[in-house]
Design an enzyme around this catalytic site. Structure first.
Site, mmCIF file in Angstrom:
data_model
loop_
_atom_site.group_PDB
_atom_site.id
_atom_site.type_symbol
_atom_site.label_atom_id
_atom_site.label_comp_id
_atom_site.label_asym_id
_atom_site.label_seq_id
_atom_site.Cartn_x
_atom_site.Cartn_y
_atom_site.Cartn_z
ATOM 1 N N GLU A 200 0.698 -1.109 0.023
ATOM 2 C CA GLU A 200 -0.285 0.184 0.223
ATOM 3 C C GLU A 200 0.376 0.979 0.406
ATOM 4 O OE1 GLU A 200 -2.188 -0.449 3.342
ATOM 5 O OE2 GLU A 200 -1.273 0.486 4.614
ATOM 6 N N HIS A 235 5.566 1.278 14.860
ATOM 7 C CA HIS A 235 4.434 0.687 15.173
ATOM 8 C C HIS A 235 3.401 -0.291 15.882
ATOM 9 C CE1 HIS A 235 5.486 1.145 10.754
ATOM 10 N NE2 HIS A 235 6.153 0.171 10.695
ATOM 11 N N ARG A 297 -11.917 -7.072 18.592
ATOM 12 C CA ARG A 297 -11.318 -7.468 19.807
ATOM 13 C C ARG A 297 -11.616 -6.335 21.197
ATOM 14 N NH1 ARG A 297 -6.828 -5.833 20.780
ATOM 15 N NH2 ARG A 297 -5.539 -6.274 18.450
#
Length: 618
Positions: A200, A235, A297
């Site tokens: 991406e 990240h 979740r």
């Protein structure tokens, strides 16, 4: 309403779920491994069941043992928390097949959002904007390279089954693509058993913004506004806040509407998060925010949403799992004030964020209430507990609320600054510096901020002279004055150990009292132990001794020096694999490898002597 609940997790999230369940009158059952035999979550639950050895793959990740514990205790429902089996659709289905209530989304919804490429295709069909990229099945390296060239560099290579920052590579040129692809695929295969990737477009000033969504089994889906999780290291999220800085009402409405469409596209039931990436190079705009993925979740950072909405998300999970409709409609939900959360980890920023394990001999959190807001600490440990090498080294989530962003930020900074943990190292001072960074204060944060400022943020603070002198005076009240000067107060000096660092402190008259053996110092989120020290005849493993010891149990996977070899300060000596990470140990100063106690492949225990560096004689 559910009457008995087994929590298939550990640590702070298990304690968090127990807190709400107890308030609702639900009996709670904890599960625990060998390493958690005295853990806080098993102490707090009504009942606890041992499920296996310390490694998660032999306990918390073994679905059959979780189900056996549920049968043994007569549990009616299972709450997976986050991590471990929370997004495992096969386990969710096995819970349902066993006739139990699964406190989570339908297995089909988990599967629909489980692979990033398939999820993006589904979202695009639902009218949710997705990041430009390639999500095709052709995984030939040359084809992937060609697709990257079409997208335009820089690009991100991402494992389709990835998460937690694993299986992700930033590639800035065509020349670097093939090596980065091979590395990403190896990591993806090792971590997720799937080496397929997507590509991406990399957003140059990316912001990570996510929307909390909630659905019920009656077809209702709502959002509970957004969170900004842009402050990240490699990240992984470090500090989260809600709402997002710079988010105007029109952009919020468009973003949250996209999130609701995404949830409805997979018939979502329960708590979920739709994660977006935004172009932070200018003002936030709906046409510059794209779907990344969905977490099926409860999120680690859910408390900031609870603080600004007044909603207990765990209670909502339990009610929805019991078949009840959502407690509130969209028009009844609103946000008030600002909330921030910092993840307090047992790690040493000054040593490359090396995890720190051991006994929490001192564990104190800053005051949670006071002028300018309120605070909250979600933790799964207690003073005297052990930080284990087997699991994520989170000590606590520290959360602050204020009427506005400045109040919340200042409150969180104060809570972290006033916290004290010893001898385990933490990232508290790192977090305080991050909160005080000018870009964070201004709200102009992107995911690269920590990377650009890591050297300054990771520096270990030293206690102030005033704090040192006050502590030292309590230790040696009878040290005689050394020296005298006209027109100046006489001083006295003494040697101390600050943890394992040998220091000299100049004292002034006026101290005194009964001497003690050691005192604890806490300042700027850092804690030290100060004790008297006789400088003469020092031959132990204090600072300057050159002893290289193992910071935790692990396996030596590489040895880069030999006994008798001359080394320079900072030179790599060996590599230790522990807590699923590789840790490089280096020479503290220039000298000779006087002793080398280990070889590659050897298992070592915490504090085992690995090597010793001896300074060369002048």
């Amino acid at each position: 309403m559910i009457q008995s609940l087994l929590i298939a997790n550990r640590g702070e999230i298990a304690c968090r779920i127990i807190r709400t369940a107890r308030r609702l009158g639900i009996r709670t059952i904890a599960v625990y491994s060998d390493a958690d035999a005295d853990a806080l979550h098993m102490r707090q639950a009504d009942e606890a069941v041992h499920i296996g050895p310390s490694p998660a793959r032999e306990s918390y990740l073994v679905g059959e043992r979780i189900l056996a514990a549920a049968r043994q205790t007569g549990a009616q429902a299972i709450h997976p928390g986050y991590g471990f089996l929370s997004e495992n659709s096969a386990f969710a289905q096995s819970v349902i097949d066993a006739g139990l209530i699964w406190v989570g989304p339908n297995p089909a919804s988990i599967d629909a959002m489980g692979l990033k490429d398939a999820a993006k295709t589904l979202m695009a069909a639902a009218g949710v904007p997705v990041t430009p990229g390639y999500m095709g099945a052709d995984q030939n390296p040359d084809h992937l390279a060609a697709e990257a060239a079409k997208i335009g560099y820089p690009v991100l290579i991402k494992a389709v089954a990835g998460g937690g920052g694993k299986g992700m590579r930033l590639v800035e040129s065509a020349e670097a693509f093939h090596d980065a692809l091979a590395s990403c695929q190896r990591e993806a295969a090792a971590s997720f058993g799937n080496d397929h990737v997507l590509i991406e477009k990399y957003i140059l000033s990316p912001r990570h913004i996510e929307v909390q969504v909630f659905g019920d089994s009656h077809g209702n889906v709502v959002h509970l506004s957004e969170r900004d999780c842009s402050l990240q290291r490699r990240h992984q999220k470090v500090i989260e806040e809600a709402p997002a800085p710079g988010m105007d009402e029109a952009t919020r409405a468009a973003l949250c509407a996209s999130a609701v469409r995404a949830a409805k596209a997979v018939d979502y039931v329960g708590a979920g998060t739709i994660e977006f990436i935004a172009d932070g190079s200018g003002a936030l705009r709906a046409d510059r925010i794209w779907f990344m993925e969905m977490n099926t979740r409860l999120q680690v950072e859910h408390p900031v949403t609870e603080e600004i909405t007044g909603v207990d998300l765990v209670e909502w999970q339990l009610r929805v799992a019991s078949g009840e409709p959502l407690p509130l409609a969209q028009e009844d939900l609103a946000i008030h004030g600002w909330a921030m959360e910092a993840r307090l980890y047992a790690e040493d920023p000054a040593k490359g964020f090396l995890p720190s394990i051991g006994k929490l001999e001192l564990l104190q959190f800053g005051e949670s209430e006071g002028a300018g807001g309120r605070g909250r600490v979600d933790t799964g440990v207690f003073e005297g507990a052990e930080v284990s090498p087997f699991y994520d080294p989170m000590i606590a989530k520290v959360i602050a609320w204020g009427e506005d962003r400045d109040e919340a930020r200042e409150r969180l900074s104060d809570m972290l600054s006033d916290s004290a943990v010893w001898p385990v190292k933490t990232n508290a001072s790192f977090l305080v510096k991050a909160l005080d960074h000018p870009d964070f204060v201004a709200g102009t944060v992107d995911t690269g901020l920590i990377g650009r400022s890591s050297a300054a943020l990771a520096q270990t603070p030293q206690p102030s002279c005033e704090v040192l002198e006050a502590a030292a005076a309590a230790l040696v009240p009878d040290v005689p004055v050394s020296g005298f000067r006209l027109n100046a107060a006489p001083t006295r000096t003494a040697w101390f150990l600050l943890d394992d660092q040998e220091i000299e402190v100049a004292l002034h008259p006026g101290g005194g009292g009964e001497a003690v053996e050691a005192v604890m110092i806490a300042e700027q989120g850092q804690a030290w132990r100060l004790s008297p020290w006789r400088r003469e005849g020092v031959h132990g493993a204090a600072a300057g001794s050159g002893a290289i010891v193992s910071p935790m149990p692990g396996k030596v996977i590489a040895v880069d020096v030999e006994a008798g070899q001359t080394v320079t300060a900072g030179q790599k000596l060996l590599t230790l694999e522990a807590m699923k990470m590789e840790h490089t140990l280096t020479a503290p100063f220039a000298g000779i490898v006087a002793e080398l106690k280990v070889s590659a492949g050897q298992q070592v225990q915490v504090e085992a002597l690995l090597a010793r560096i001896e300074a060369e004689a002048e």
